[in-house]
Design a protein around this motif. Structure first.
Motif, short mmCIF file in Angstrom:
data_model
loop_
_atom_site.label_atom_id
_atom_site.label_comp_id
_atom_site.label_asym_id
_atom_site.label_seq_id
_atom_site.Cartn_x
_atom_site.Cartn_y
_atom_site.Cartn_z
N PRO A 171 0.85 -1.19 0.00
CA PRO A 171 0.00 0.00 0.00
C PRO A 171 0.88 1.23 0.00
N GLN A 173 0.83 5.48 0.53
CA GLN A 173 0.14 6.71 0.92
C GLN A 173 1.18 7.82 0.81
N ALA A 186 -2.14 8.09 -8.62
CA ALA A 186 -1.79 6.81 -8.01
C ALA A 186 -0.84 6.03 -8.95
N GLY A 217 -7.41 1.60 -1.67
CA GLY A 217 -6.44 2.07 -2.66
C GLY A 217 -6.85 1.71 -4.08
N TYR A 226 -9.72 -2.81 -0.74
CA TYR A 226 -8.72 -3.02 0.31
C TYR A 226 -8.87 -4.41 0.90
N ASP A 258 -5.79 6.01 -1.56
CA ASP A 258 -4.39 5.62 -1.58
C ASP A 258 -4.15 4.73 -2.80
N ALA A 259 -3.00 4.09 -2.85
CA ALA A 259 -2.68 3.23 -4.00
C ALA A 259 -2.16 1.89 -3.52
#
Ligand SMILES: *[C@@H]1O[C@H](CO)[C@@H](O)[C@H](O)[C@H]1NC(C)=O
Length: 352
Positions: A171, A173, A186, A217, A226, A258-259
């Motif tokens: 993940p 951020q 992202a 994400g 997620y 997020d990614a």
């Protein structure tokens, strides 16, 4: 002009079924039904051999920078020894099977590769009736499904093979905080970390291996999801079973999350440097440079942890914030967030 709709159907069928098995598209016969008066005697003129195309059912695994062969064979039933003018076409499928990207086409000994497969894709035809594809210098983006299509006159058969890159999902951020990235940003941050946006399959595998993350994400297909191992209230609730929670497709410009990035094997090594008094970020960058390396990115550290067994219980600077890969709970790479100050060691990355 009966042929046109039939040909259309022949090209649409494999897409619609998404089948991994050799399929019969109904094209190897010409049926000519002759009613001979009494309606009992039907004559079928057999007009050729049936073409089969086969690829492995199991995924083919590879890593970043490696060479990989995607096996594909074809044969005729009944088999004919005759030389046939075969065309071979390899294409890469999108996650949703709706679109394909040309990889390579070949007639006889001549082949042409397309896009970023130019110079990296070639046919491997060592064996009898072989149409395998060799991809050299495999890239993260190469992960996915490939269609091997053999065309012999009007016959057109294909099968799909799944190339999976061994790698790690992490993940990401950004320093500015949670849920700041639209889809395009992202993609960008993953690239900056030596990675790409993860696919659903990659996230699913990571979840299988234990990834639990309570921030949603972006994935490469434009959905937001997620992975949850341990259901809990702030992460989708207690009533839901463990699994991948999905927000579904989101607006690629307007929505921010997020990614989940995906990184594969390293072409270099990660090492740790420190000074007794620690270093600022600027000093850390300089130390890596002095050692003929660069400051490691988040993707490098995760890959080193997974593939090279890197296990250091020291916090260190990375491009984008200090991390350590130790901690009281489970193994993994731990983030300290993004302090703008502080003195740490540094993780450097050096290409081989
Ligand atoms: C991949 O193949 C190319 C030539 O086709 C070769 O030069 C290269 O060394 C190979 N790379 C690996 C990692 O085996």
């Amino acid at each position: 002009m009966l042929l046109l709709p039939l040909l259309l159907e022949a090209t649409l069928l494999p897409l619609a079924t998404g089948s991994h098995h050799p399929f019969y598209n109904g094209f190897y016969y010409n049926h000519i039904m002759n009613d001979k008066g009494n309606g009992q005697e039907k004559v079928v003129y057999f007009n050729g051999a049936r073409l089969w195309v086969e690829t492995p059912k199991d995924p083919v695994y590879s890593t970043n920078g490696a060479n990989v062969t995607l096996p594909c064979r074809y044969h005729f039933e009944p088999d004919t020894e005759a030389k046939r003018k075969i065309r071979i076409k390899w294409s890469k499928l999108r996650d949703d099977y709706t679109k394909e990207k040309d990889v390579l086409v070949a007639i006889g000994k001549t082949s042409v590769a397309f896009g970023d497969f130019r110079g990296r894709a070639q046919l491997h035809q060592a064996g009898w009736r072989e149409a395998s594809l060799v991809i050299s210098d495999v890239r993260l983006q190469d992960d996915g499904k490939y269609r091997c299509e053999v065309i012999d006159g009007l016959e057109d058969e294909s099968d799909v093979v799944d190339l999976r890159l061994q790698g790690i999902v992490f993940p990401y951020q950004p320093p500015r905080g949670q849920y700041r990235l639209n889809f395009h940003e992202a993609e960008q941050v993953c690239q900056e970390q030596g990675a790409i946006l993860a696919s659903f399959n990659q996230l699913f595998q990571a979840w299988n291996e234990g990834l639990d993350w309570c921030n949603a994400g972006w994935l490469s297909d434009g959905t937001v999801q997620y992975p949850i191992r341990l259901p809990r209230k702030p992460c989708g609730g207690l009533h839901l079973a463990p699994g991948i929670r999905s927000y579904g497709p989101r607006h690629r410009h307007l929505h921010r999350f997020d990614a989940f990035c995906f990184s594969s094997g390293l072409r270099g090594e990660v090492f740790y440097l420190n000074h007794p008094a620690g270093m600022t970020l600027e000093e850390a960058k300089q130390s890596c440079q002095d050692a003929g390396a660069e400051i490691a990115r988040v993707g490098h550290l995760y890959s080193a942890w997974k593939f090279l067994g890197l296990d250091r219980c020291d916090a260190g600077w990375l491009a984008g914030g200090p991390r350590a890969n130790c901690g009281p709970a489970e193994p993994g790479v731990r983030s300290f967030g993004f302090p703008s100050k502080g003195r740490f060691g540094v993780f450097c990355y050096k290409e081989r």
